[in-house]
Design a protein around this motif. Structure first.
Motif, PDB file in Angstrom:
ATOM      1  N   THR A  36       0.861  -1.186   0.000  1.00 47.92           N
ATOM      2  CA  THR A  36       0.000   0.000   0.000  1.00 47.92           C
ATOM      3  C   THR A  36       0.889   1.224   0.000  1.00 47.92           C
ATOM      4  O   THR A  36       1.970   1.220   0.583  1.00 47.92           O
ATOM      5  N   THR A  37       0.419   2.266  -0.663  1.00 48.48           N
ATOM      6  CA  THR A  37       1.177   3.516  -0.714  1.00 48.48           C
ATOM      7  C   THR A  37       0.212   4.682  -0.909  1.00 48.48           C
ATOM      8  O   THR A  37      -0.821   4.522  -1.557  1.00 48.48           O
ATOM      9  N   PRO A  38       0.531   5.835  -0.329  1.00 48.02           N
ATOM     10  CA  PRO A  38      -0.323   7.003  -0.564  1.00 48.02           C
ATOM     11  C   PRO A  38      -0.137   7.513  -1.992  1.00 48.02           C
ATOM     12  O   PRO A  38       0.946   7.397  -2.559  1.00 48.02           O
ATOM     13  N   LEU A  39      -1.204   8.044  -2.565  1.00 48.17           N
ATOM     14  CA  LEU A  39      -1.128   8.703  -3.864  1.00 48.17           C
ATOM     15  C   LEU A  39      -1.084  10.201  -3.602  1.00 48.17           C
ATOM     16  O   LEU A  39      -2.081  10.804  -3.225  1.00 48.17           O
ATOM     17  N   LEU A  40       0.089  10.775  -3.747  1.00 46.33           N
ATOM     18  CA  LEU A  40       0.282  12.184  -3.448  1.00 46.33           C
ATOM     19  C   LEU A  40      -0.383  13.043  -4.514  1.00 46.33           C
ATOM     20  O   LEU A  40      -0.303  12.748  -5.711  1.00 46.33           O
ATOM     21  N   LEU A  41      -1.010  14.109  -4.086  1.00 43.00           N
ATOM     22  CA  LEU A  41      -1.716  15.028  -4.970  1.00 43.00           C
ATOM     23  C   LEU A  41      -0.787  15.525  -6.070  1.00 43.00           C
ATOM     24  O   LEU A  41       0.352  15.912  -5.800  1.00 43.00           O
ATOM     25  N   HIS A  42      -1.250  15.496  -7.290  1.00 42.68           N
ATOM     26  CA  HIS A  42      -0.527  15.931  -8.490  1.00 42.68           C
ATOM     27  C   HIS A  42       0.645  15.017  -8.859  1.00 42.68           C
ATOM     28  O   HIS A  42       1.429  15.357  -9.738  1.00 42.68           O
ATOM     29  N   ARG A  43       0.808  13.870  -8.196  1.00 43.82           N
ATOM     30  CA  ARG A  43       1.885  12.921  -8.501  1.00 43.82           C
ATOM     31  C   ARG A  43       1.324  11.528  -8.757  1.00 43.82           C
ATOM     32  O   ARG A  43       2.071  10.560  -8.824  1.00 43.82           O
ATOM     33  N   GLU A  44       0.003  11.430  -8.893  1.00 46.62           N
ATOM     34  CA  GLU A  44      -0.644  10.130  -9.016  1.00 46.62           C
ATOM     35  C   GLU A  44      -0.089   9.306 -10.174  1.00 46.62           C
ATOM     36  O   GLU A  44       0.262   8.133  -9.994  1.00 46.62           O
ATOM     37  N   THR A  45       0.000   9.889 -11.350  1.00 48.04           N
ATOM     38  CA  THR A  45       0.455   9.144 -12.524  1.00 48.04           C
ATOM     39  C   THR A  45       1.885   8.656 -12.359  1.00 48.04           C
ATOM     40  O   THR A  45       2.190   7.497 -12.655  1.00 48.04           O
ATOM     41  N   ALA A  46       2.766   9.503 -11.864  1.00 51.47           N
ATOM     42  CA  ALA A  46       4.166   9.105 -11.665  1.00 51.47           C
ATOM     43  C   ALA A  46       4.276   7.973 -10.655  1.00 51.47           C
ATOM     44  O   ALA A  46       5.039   7.025 -10.859  1.00 51.47           O
ATOM     45  N   ILE A  47       3.508   8.055  -9.585  1.00 47.10           N
ATOM     46  CA  ILE A  47       3.544   7.006  -8.555  1.00 47.10           C
ATOM     47  C   ILE A  47       3.042   5.687  -9.132  1.00 47.10           C
ATOM     48  O   ILE A  47       3.676   4.639  -8.960  1.00 47.10           O
ATOM     49  N   LEU A  48       1.915   5.716  -9.829  1.00 41.21           N
ATOM     50  CA  LEU A  48       1.360   4.492 -10.422  1.00 41.21           C
ATOM     51  C   LEU A  48       2.322   3.902 -11.441  1.00 41.21           C
ATOM     52  O   LEU A  48       2.532   2.680 -11.475  1.00 41.21           O
ATOM     53  N   ASN A  49       2.936   4.739 -12.273  1.00 43.02           N
ATOM     54  CA  ASN A  49       3.894   4.243 -13.270  1.00 43.02           C
ATOM     55  C   ASN A  49       5.138   3.656 -12.613  1.00 43.02           C
ATOM     56  O   ASN A  49       5.679   2.660 -13.101  1.00 43.02           O
ATOM     57  N   ASN A  50       5.612   4.245 -11.521  1.00 40.31           N
ATOM     58  CA  ASN A  50       6.779   3.698 -10.810  1.00 40.31           C
ATOM     59  C   ASN A  50       6.494   2.295 -10.299  1.00 40.31           C
ATOM     60  O   ASN A  50       7.298   1.381 -10.483  1.00 40.31           O
ATOM     61  N   TRP A  51       5.349   2.112  -9.646  1.00 41.71           N
ATOM     62  CA  TRP A  51       5.004   0.789  -9.124  1.00 41.71           C
ATOM     63  C   TRP A  51       4.769  -0.189 -10.271  1.00 41.71           C
ATOM     64  O   TRP A  51       5.191  -1.344 -10.208  1.00 41.71           O
ATOM     65  N   GLY A  52       4.087   0.253 -11.325  1.00 41.74           N
ATOM     66  CA  GLY A  52       3.831  -0.615 -12.471  1.00 41.74           C
ATOM     67  C   GLY A  52       5.106  -1.081 -13.146  1.00 41.74           C
ATOM     68  O   GLY A  52       5.210  -2.227 -13.581  1.00 41.74           O
ATOM     69  N   SER A  53       6.110  -0.217 -13.211  1.00 41.88           N
ATOM     70  CA  SER A  53       7.373  -0.590 -13.848  1.00 41.88           C
ATOM     71  C   SER A  53       8.130  -1.649 -13.049  1.00 41.88           C
ATOM     72  O   SER A  53       9.013  -2.309 -13.574  1.00 41.88           O
ATOM     73  N   GLU A  54       7.767  -1.827 -11.781  1.00 40.04           N
ATOM     74  CA  GLU A  54       8.383  -2.853 -10.934  1.00 40.04           C
ATOM     75  C   GLU A  54       7.516  -4.108 -10.831  1.00 40.04           C
ATOM     76  O   GLU A  54       7.746  -4.961  -9.973  1.00 40.04           O
ATOM     77  N   GLY A  55       6.490  -4.193 -11.697  1.00 39.49           N
ATOM     78  CA  GLY A  55       5.672  -5.396 -11.759  1.00 39.49           C
ATOM     79  C   GLY A  55       4.452  -5.398 -10.861  1.00 39.49           C
ATOM     80  O   GLY A  55       3.759  -6.409 -10.760  1.00 39.49           O
ATOM     81  N   TRP A  56       4.151  -4.287 -10.213  1.00 41.51           N
ATOM     82  CA  TRP A  56       2.984  -4.205  -9.330  1.00 41.51           C
ATOM     83  C   TRP A  56       1.744  -3.848 -10.129  1.00 41.51           C
ATOM     84  O   TRP A  56       1.770  -2.973 -10.981  1.00 41.51           O
ATOM     85  N   GLU A  57       0.642  -4.545  -9.836  1.00 38.53           N
ATOM     86  CA  GLU A  57      -0.651  -4.298 -10.480  1.00 38.53           C
ATOM     87  C   GLU A  57      -1.563  -3.581  -9.492  1.00 38.53           C
ATOM     88  O   GLU A  57      -1.734  -4.030  -8.350  1.00 38.53           O
ATOM     89  N   LEU A  58      -2.154  -2.469  -9.924  1.00 38.81           N
ATOM     90  CA  LEU A  58      -3.079  -1.729  -9.078  1.00 38.81           C
ATOM     91  C   LEU A  58      -4.342  -2.551  -8.866  1.00 38.81           C
ATOM     92  O   LEU A  58      -4.949  -3.034  -9.812  1.00 38.81           O
ATOM     93  N   VAL A  59      -4.733  -2.715  -7.590  1.00 38.74           N
ATOM     94  CA  VAL A  59      -5.926  -3.475  -7.253  1.00 38.74           C
ATOM     95  C   VAL A  59      -7.077  -2.549  -6.898  1.00 38.74           C
ATOM     96  O   VAL A  59      -8.209  -2.737  -7.343  1.00 38.74           O
TER      97      VAL A  59
END
Length: 80
Positions: A36-59
């Motif tokens: 689990t991780t917070p989605l920081l305001l105005h950084r949502e896309t970067a955060i999601l892409n960082n986790w996705g690039s490491e093989g994590w799937e958003l649930v």
């Protein structure tokens, strides 16, 4: 999970590894790890892409107790 700069930058809150299980037919089911991780305001896309690039799937994304958004991710546990 190996902690990387991307993980620290997104404010890692917690991690849980799911238990191994077998379905009724006797086949082994995949093991999952979760984060689990917070989605920081105005950084949502970067955060999601960082986790996705490491093989994590958003649930799921939920509103946290203090009003911020919390993202839940999963990925298969590496065997070995």
């Amino acid at each position: 999970m190996q902690v990387t700069g991307a993980n620290l930058a997104t404010g890692l809150l917690g991690r849980v590894c799911a238990a191994f299980s077998v379905n009724p037919s006797g086949d082994q089911l995949p093991r999952w790890e979760y984060v689990t991780t917070p989605l920081l305001l105005h950084r949502e896309t970067a955060i999601l892409n960082n986790w996705g690039s490491e093989g994590w799937e958003l649930v799921q994304v939920v509103t946290g107790a203090e009003g911020g958004m919390i993202a839940f991710f999963k990925r298969p546990v590496a065997e070995g």
